[in-house]
Structure formats: structure tokens, C-alpha cells
Scaffold this motif. Structure first.
Motif, short mmCIF file in Angstrom:
data_model
loop_
_atom_site.label_atom_id
_atom_site.label_comp_id
_atom_site.label_asym_id
_atom_site.label_seq_id
_atom_site.Cartn_x
_atom_site.Cartn_y
_atom_site.Cartn_z
N TYR A 38 0.85 -1.18 0.00
CA TYR A 38 0.00 0.00 0.00
C TYR A 38 0.89 1.23 0.00
O TYR A 38 2.02 1.20 0.48
N ALA A 39 0.33 2.31 -0.48
CA ALA A 39 0.98 3.61 -0.31
C ALA A 39 0.70 4.09 1.12
O ALA A 39 -0.28 3.66 1.73
N PHE A 40 1.55 4.94 1.64
CA PHE A 40 1.36 5.43 3.01
C PHE A 40 0.00 6.09 3.19
O PHE A 40 -0.64 5.95 4.23
N ASP A 41 -0.46 6.81 2.17
CA ASP A 41 -1.72 7.53 2.29
C ASP A 41 -2.94 6.62 2.22
O ASP A 41 -4.03 7.02 2.61
N GLU A 42 -2.79 5.40 1.74
CA GLU A 42 -3.92 4.48 1.61
C GLU A 42 -4.23 3.75 2.91
O GLU A 42 -5.34 3.28 3.10
N ILE A 43 -3.27 3.63 3.80
CA ILE A 43 -3.47 2.86 5.03
C ILE A 43 -4.14 3.74 6.06
O ILE A 43 -3.64 4.79 6.45
N ALA A 44 -5.32 3.29 6.51
CA ALA A 44 -6.03 4.00 7.57
C ALA A 44 -5.63 3.47 8.94
O ALA A 44 -5.58 4.23 9.91
N GLU A 45 -5.36 2.17 9.03
CA GLU A 45 -5.00 1.58 10.31
C GLU A 45 -4.10 0.38 10.08
O GLU A 45 -4.36 -0.44 9.20
N LEU A 46 -3.07 0.26 10.86
CA LEU A 46 -2.15 -0.87 10.81
C LEU A 46 -1.79 -1.21 12.25
O LEU A 46 -1.32 -0.36 12.99
N GLY A 47 -2.06 -2.45 12.64
CA GLY A 47 -1.78 -2.80 14.03
C GLY A 47 -1.84 -4.28 14.28
O GLY A 47 -2.16 -5.08 13.39
N TYR A 89 -2.69 -11.41 15.24
CA TYR A 89 -3.02 -11.09 13.87
C TYR A 89 -2.51 -9.70 13.54
O TYR A 89 -2.50 -8.82 14.40
N VAL A 90 -2.13 -9.50 12.28
CA VAL A 90 -1.80 -8.16 11.78
C VAL A 90 -3.04 -7.68 11.03
O VAL A 90 -3.55 -8.36 10.15
N LEU A 91 -3.53 -6.51 11.41
CA LEU A 91 -4.72 -5.92 10.80
C LEU A 91 -4.30 -4.73 9.97
O LEU A 91 -3.58 -3.86 10.44
N VAL A 92 -4.76 -4.71 8.72
CA VAL A 92 -4.54 -3.56 7.84
C VAL A 92 -5.90 -3.13 7.32
O VAL A 92 -6.62 -3.92 6.72
N ARG A 93 -6.26 -1.89 7.60
CA ARG A 93 -7.51 -1.33 7.09
C ARG A 93 -7.12 -0.15 6.21
O ARG A 93 -6.42 0.76 6.65
N ASP A 94 -7.58 -0.17 4.96
CA ASP A 94 -7.20 0.90 4.05
C ASP A 94 -8.32 1.93 3.94
O ASP A 94 -9.38 1.78 4.54
N CYS A 95 -8.06 2.97 3.18
CA CYS A 95 -9.04 4.05 3.05
C CYS A 95 -10.26 3.63 2.23
O CYS A 95 -11.26 4.34 2.21
N TYR A 96 -10.21 2.48 1.58
CA TYR A 96 -11.34 1.98 0.80
C TYR A 96 -12.21 1.02 1.62
O TYR A 96 -13.03 0.30 1.07
N GLN A 97 -12.01 0.98 2.94
CA GLN A 97 -12.74 0.14 3.87
C GLN A 97 -12.50 -1.36 3.65
O GLN A 97 -13.32 -2.18 4.00
N GLU A 119 -10.30 -4.66 4.63
CA GLU A 119 -9.48 -5.14 5.73
C GLU A 119 -8.71 -6.38 5.31
O GLU A 119 -9.25 -7.25 4.63
N ILE A 120 -7.48 -6.44 5.73
CA ILE A 120 -6.67 -7.63 5.55
C ILE A 120 -6.20 -8.05 6.94
O ILE A 120 -5.62 -7.26 7.67
N ILE A 121 -6.49 -9.30 7.29
CA ILE A 121 -6.09 -9.83 8.59
C ILE A 121 -5.22 -11.05 8.34
O ILE A 121 -5.64 -11.99 7.68
N VAL A 122 -4.00 -11.02 8.86
CA VAL A 122 -3.04 -12.11 8.67
C VAL A 122 -2.64 -12.65 10.03
O VAL A 122 -2.20 -11.90 10.90
N LYS A 123 -2.82 -13.95 10.22
CA LYS A 123 -2.43 -14.58 11.48
C LYS A 123 -0.92 -14.76 11.49
O LYS A 123 -0.33 -15.21 10.51
#
Length: 134
Positions: free
Chosen positions: A21-30, A91-99, A101-105
Motif C-alpha cells: 500500500y501507499a502510506f496515504d492508503e493505510i487508515a489503520e495498521l496494528g 493477527y496483523v490488521l490492515v484497514r485501508d481508506c477503501y474500507q 481489511e486484511i487480517i493475517v495470522k
């Protein structure tokens, strides 16, 4: 490294899961921590206990014919329950600006390394935001 940071993009590669992702596309990473459930093992424990009480109270079976298998079953169930010392799944959670979600265990041993990389991402993102506002 699981998380690779460039000037404009974030690349993630863990086992077979890859994304960027581009930095501006990621809304949440945790990181997300979920407590493990042991419904199957607990259910089997209750079943073995019920079968043992049934044999003890309602049948004329000699003690050794149901006590030894019950003790062996309890031993196996306890070993299964406490074999893995990790109490949580991560899990690693990635939520982008397009709503989306990617969740990786991830494995428990990779949690500390992954959290340091996510913290590095947060620091870089903070620096980018402060540069935009300044």
C-alpha cells in the motif's frame, strides 16, 4: 523483515500473504490479540467425566475397567490443553481508506519483531503528517 518501508509505500510479506500500500492508503495498521478458545478440549473433558461417572454409578463394571481409561483420557486432554504455552493468537490488521481489511495470522514468536516494525511505521507516518502540517 516482514514489513518493508520505502519512501512512499509499505510492503508486507509473511509466509504466502503479500500486499503493498501507499502510506496515504493505510487508515489503520496494528496487531490484534485474541484469546484462544478450547471448546473442543473442554467438551471432551466433560464427556470423559460424564462417562466415568456413568460407569461408576450405573454399571457393575469393576473399578479398574473404567478408572484407568478415564485417567489416561484425562492425561491426554491435559497434555493437549497445556502443550502450547501461547495463550493468545496474534493477527496483523490492515484497514485501508477503501474500507478493505486484511487480517493475517502470525506466529507468537514473530509478534515482538512485527510490533517493532509496526511501531517504526507509526513513527514514520507521524513524521510524514507533521511535515505536511508544518
Amino acid at each position: 523483515m516482514f514489513l518493508t518501508l520505502t519512501q512512499t509505500q509499505v510492503h508486507f510479506c509473511y509466509s504466502k500473504r503479500k500486499w503493498q500500500y501507499a502510506f496515504d492508503e493505510i487508515a489503520e495498521l496494528g496487531l490484534i490479540r485474541k484469546k484462544r478458545n478450547y471448546f473442543l478440549i473442554n467438551g471432551l473433558f466433560v464427556l470423559v467425566t460424564a462417562a466415568t461417572y456413568y460407569c461408576m454409578l450405573f454399571t457393575k463394571i469393576a473399578d479398574l475397567y473404567y478408572v484407568i481409561p478415564a485417567l489416561l483420557s484425562f492425561t491426554i486432554l491435559i497434555i493437549l490443553r497445556f502443550h502450547d504455552s501461547a495463550e493468545f493468537d496474534y493477527y496483523v490488521l490492515v484497514r485501508d481508506c477503501y474500507q478493505k481489511e486484511i487480517i493475517v495470522k502470525i506466529k507468537g514468536k514473530d509478534k515482538n519483531y512485527m510490533s517493532k516494525q509496526i511501531e517504526e511505521y507509526v513513527n514514520i507516518q507521524f513524521e510524514r503528517i507533521t511535515k505536511k502540517t508544518a
